[in-house]
Design a protein around this motif. Structure first.
Motif, PDB file in Angstrom:
ATOM      1  N   GLN A  12      -1.552   8.384  -8.781  1.00 40.43           N
ATOM      2  CA  GLN A  12      -1.569   8.263  -7.328  1.00 40.43           C
ATOM      3  C   GLN A  12      -1.856   6.831  -6.892  1.00 40.43           C
ATOM      4  O   GLN A  12      -1.269   6.342  -5.912  1.00 40.43           O
ATOM      5  CB  GLN A  12      -2.604   9.210  -6.740  1.00 40.43           C
ATOM      6  CG  GLN A  12      -2.216  10.652  -6.838  1.00 40.43           C
ATOM      7  CD  GLN A  12      -3.306  11.569  -6.309  1.00 40.43           C
ATOM      8  OE1 GLN A  12      -4.318  11.107  -5.786  1.00 40.43           O
ATOM      9  NE2 GLN A  12      -3.104  12.862  -6.446  1.00 40.43           N
ATOM     10  N   ALA A  13      -2.735   6.136  -7.606  1.00 38.27           N
ATOM     11  CA  ALA A  13      -3.046   4.747  -7.268  1.00 38.27           C
ATOM     12  C   ALA A  13      -1.834   3.840  -7.496  1.00 38.27           C
ATOM     13  O   ALA A  13      -1.551   2.954  -6.682  1.00 38.27           O
ATOM     14  CB  ALA A  13      -4.237   4.265  -8.089  1.00 38.27           C
ATOM     15  N   LEU A  16       0.659   4.459  -4.745  1.00 36.92           N
ATOM     16  CA  LEU A  16       0.197   3.804  -3.520  1.00 36.92           C
ATOM     17  C   LEU A  16       0.454   2.302  -3.574  1.00 36.92           C
ATOM     18  O   LEU A  16       0.879   1.700  -2.587  1.00 36.92           O
ATOM     19  CB  LEU A  16      -1.288   4.083  -3.300  1.00 36.92           C
ATOM     20  CG  LEU A  16      -1.909   3.454  -2.067  1.00 36.92           C
ATOM     21  CD1 LEU A  16      -1.310   4.055  -0.809  1.00 36.92           C
ATOM     22  CD2 LEU A  16      -3.402   3.626  -2.096  1.00 36.92           C
ATOM     23  N   ARG A  19       4.069   1.762  -2.864  1.00 38.65           N
ATOM     24  CA  ARG A  19       4.369   1.981  -1.446  1.00 38.65           C
ATOM     25  C   ARG A  19       3.871   0.837  -0.582  1.00 38.65           C
ATOM     26  O   ARG A  19       4.543   0.442   0.382  1.00 38.65           O
ATOM     27  CB  ARG A  19       3.712   3.282  -0.979  1.00 38.65           C
ATOM     28  CG  ARG A  19       4.706   4.306  -0.543  1.00 38.65           C
ATOM     29  CD  ARG A  19       4.057   5.500   0.068  1.00 38.65           C
ATOM     30  NE  ARG A  19       3.223   6.146  -0.939  1.00 38.65           N
ATOM     31  CZ  ARG A  19       2.162   6.884  -0.670  1.00 38.65           C
ATOM     32  NH1 ARG A  19       1.790   7.081   0.559  1.00 38.65           N
ATOM     33  NH2 ARG A  19       1.471   7.437  -1.637  1.00 38.65           N
ATOM     34  N   ILE A  20       2.718   0.285  -0.905  1.00 38.87           N
ATOM     35  CA  ILE A  20       2.158  -0.798  -0.097  1.00 38.87           C
ATOM     36  C   ILE A  20       2.931  -2.104  -0.317  1.00 38.87           C
ATOM     37  O   ILE A  20       3.171  -2.859   0.621  1.00 38.87           O
ATOM     38  CB  ILE A  20       0.666  -0.984  -0.435  1.00 38.87           C
ATOM     39  CG1 ILE A  20      -0.136   0.146   0.189  1.00 38.87           C
ATOM     40  CG2 ILE A  20       0.148  -2.322   0.043  1.00 38.87           C
ATOM     41  CD1 ILE A  20      -1.591   0.121  -0.165  1.00 38.87           C
ATOM     42  N   MET A  69      -0.901  -0.783   5.582  1.00 32.78           N
ATOM     43  CA  MET A  69      -1.548  -0.988   4.282  1.00 32.78           C
ATOM     44  C   MET A  69      -3.024  -0.594   4.337  1.00 32.78           C
ATOM     45  O   MET A  69      -3.528   0.078   3.436  1.00 32.78           O
ATOM     46  CB  MET A  69      -1.421  -2.446   3.858  1.00 32.78           C
ATOM     47  CG  MET A  69      -0.037  -2.885   3.541  1.00 32.78           C
ATOM     48  SD  MET A  69      -0.085  -4.626   3.116  1.00 32.78           S
ATOM     49  CE  MET A  69       1.645  -4.987   3.066  1.00 32.78           C
ATOM     50  N   ALA A  72      -3.361   3.236   4.622  1.00 32.66           N
ATOM     51  CA  ALA A  72      -3.024   3.911   3.371  1.00 32.66           C
ATOM     52  C   ALA A  72      -4.143   3.763   2.344  1.00 32.66           C
ATOM     53  O   ALA A  72      -4.531   4.738   1.688  1.00 32.66           O
ATOM     54  CB  ALA A  72      -1.711   3.361   2.819  1.00 32.66           C
ATOM     55  N   LEU A  73      -4.677   2.556   2.212  1.00 31.16           N
ATOM     56  CA  LEU A  73      -5.775   2.344   1.265  1.00 31.16           C
ATOM     57  C   LEU A  73      -7.035   3.087   1.693  1.00 31.16           C
ATOM     58  O   LEU A  73      -7.719   3.697   0.867  1.00 31.16           O
ATOM     59  CB  LEU A  73      -6.083   0.856   1.133  1.00 31.16           C
ATOM     60  CG  LEU A  73      -5.209   0.084   0.177  1.00 31.16           C
ATOM     61  CD1 LEU A  73      -5.535  -1.399   0.244  1.00 31.16           C
ATOM     62  CD2 LEU A  73      -5.373   0.586  -1.230  1.00 31.16           C
ATOM     63  N   ASP A  75      -7.250   5.813   3.559  1.00 33.20           N
ATOM     64  CA  ASP A  75      -7.038   7.250   3.345  1.00 33.20           C
ATOM     65  C   ASP A  75      -7.136   7.625   1.873  1.00 33.20           C
ATOM     66  O   ASP A  75      -7.677   8.676   1.536  1.00 33.20           O
ATOM     67  CB  ASP A  75      -5.676   7.681   3.895  1.00 33.20           C
ATOM     68  CG  ASP A  75      -5.619   7.638   5.411  1.00 33.20           C
ATOM     69  OD1 ASP A  75      -6.692   7.556   6.046  1.00 33.20           O
ATOM     70  OD2 ASP A  75      -4.495   7.681   5.950  1.00 33.20           O
ATOM     71  N   PHE A  76      -6.620   6.776   0.999  1.00 32.95           N
ATOM     72  CA  PHE A  76      -6.689   7.060  -0.432  1.00 32.95           C
ATOM     73  C   PHE A  76      -8.139   7.082  -0.913  1.00 32.95           C
ATOM     74  O   PHE A  76      -8.544   7.982  -1.641  1.00 32.95           O
ATOM     75  CB  PHE A  76      -5.881   6.031  -1.223  1.00 32.95           C
ATOM     76  CG  PHE A  76      -5.928   6.228  -2.703  1.00 32.95           C
ATOM     77  CD1 PHE A  76      -5.298   7.309  -3.293  1.00 32.95           C
ATOM     78  CD2 PHE A  76      -6.619   5.337  -3.514  1.00 32.95           C
ATOM     79  CE1 PHE A  76      -5.343   7.497  -4.665  1.00 32.95           C
ATOM     80  CE2 PHE A  76      -6.667   5.516  -4.877  1.00 32.95           C
ATOM     81  CZ  PHE A  76      -6.034   6.609  -5.456  1.00 32.95           C
ATOM     82  N   TYR A  77      -8.901   6.078  -0.495  1.00 38.27           N
ATOM     83  CA  TYR A  77     -10.289   6.026  -0.950  1.00 38.27           C
ATOM     84  C   TYR A  77     -11.128   7.143  -0.350  1.00 38.27           C
ATOM     85  O   TYR A  77     -11.916   7.776  -1.055  1.00 38.27           O
ATOM     86  CB  TYR A  77     -10.910   4.662  -0.644  1.00 38.27           C
ATOM     87  CG  TYR A  77     -10.578   3.653  -1.704  1.00 38.27           C
ATOM     88  CD1 TYR A  77     -11.259   3.655  -2.907  1.00 38.27           C
ATOM     89  CD2 TYR A  77      -9.586   2.716  -1.519  1.00 38.27           C
ATOM     90  CE1 TYR A  77     -10.950   2.745  -3.903  1.00 38.27           C
ATOM     91  CE2 TYR A  77      -9.261   1.802  -2.500  1.00 38.27           C
ATOM     92  CZ  TYR A  77      -9.956   1.824  -3.688  1.00 38.27           C
ATOM     93  OH  TYR A  77      -9.646   0.932  -4.677  1.00 38.27           O
ATOM     94  N   GLN A  80      -9.534  10.624  -1.823  1.00 40.12           N
ATOM     95  CA  GLN A  80      -9.398  10.852  -3.255  1.00 40.12           C
ATOM     96  C   GLN A  80     -10.563  10.293  -4.070  1.00 40.12           C
ATOM     97  O   GLN A  80     -11.180  11.005  -4.855  1.00 40.12           O
ATOM     98  CB  GLN A  80      -8.089  10.223  -3.764  1.00 40.12           C
ATOM     99  CG  GLN A  80      -6.852  10.756  -3.113  1.00 40.12           C
ATOM    100  CD  GLN A  80      -6.566  12.188  -3.500  1.00 40.12           C
ATOM    101  OE1 GLN A  80      -6.827  12.590  -4.614  1.00 40.12           O
ATOM    102  NE2 GLN A  80      -6.040  12.951  -2.567  1.00 40.12           N
TER     103      GLN A  80
END
Length: 88
Positions: A12-13, A16, A19-20, A69, A72-73, A75-77, A80
């Motif tokens: 997933q990282a 991401l 995508r970024i 960017m 997205a970062l 939301d990921f942190y 997840q």
């Protein structure tokens, strides 16, 4: 931590990261090809002709997509990484 969770998080990282970085890399590719074609057609072989427009447009794209960017970062942190750390 189970290996499957670690591998899924790494997958997933990496997705991401792709995508970024995709908007800036796409702009660099398009500008590089266009300037390379221009240099081939005119026989002008100057390095700054390639470098300056590419860097300028990449900075502009970075400025435009900076909120995407960051979101997205973040939301990921928060979705997840932090629950995985807090859950043990």
């Amino acid at each position: 931590m189970d290996e499957l969770i670690l591998f899924d998080m790494m997958r997933q990282a990496l997705l991401l990261a792709v995508r970024i970085s995709a908007p800036m890399l796409a702009v660099a590719l398009v500008v590089g090809v266009a300037i390379g074609l221009f240099q081939a057609l005119t026989s002008v072989q100057e390095m700054t002709i390639t470098f300056v427009p590419k860097v300028g447009l990449m900075l502009a794209v970075f400025w435009v997509t900076m909120s995407f960017m960051t979101t997205a970062l973040s939301d990921f942190y928060t979705g997840q990484i932090i629950p995985l750390i807090a859950g043990g």
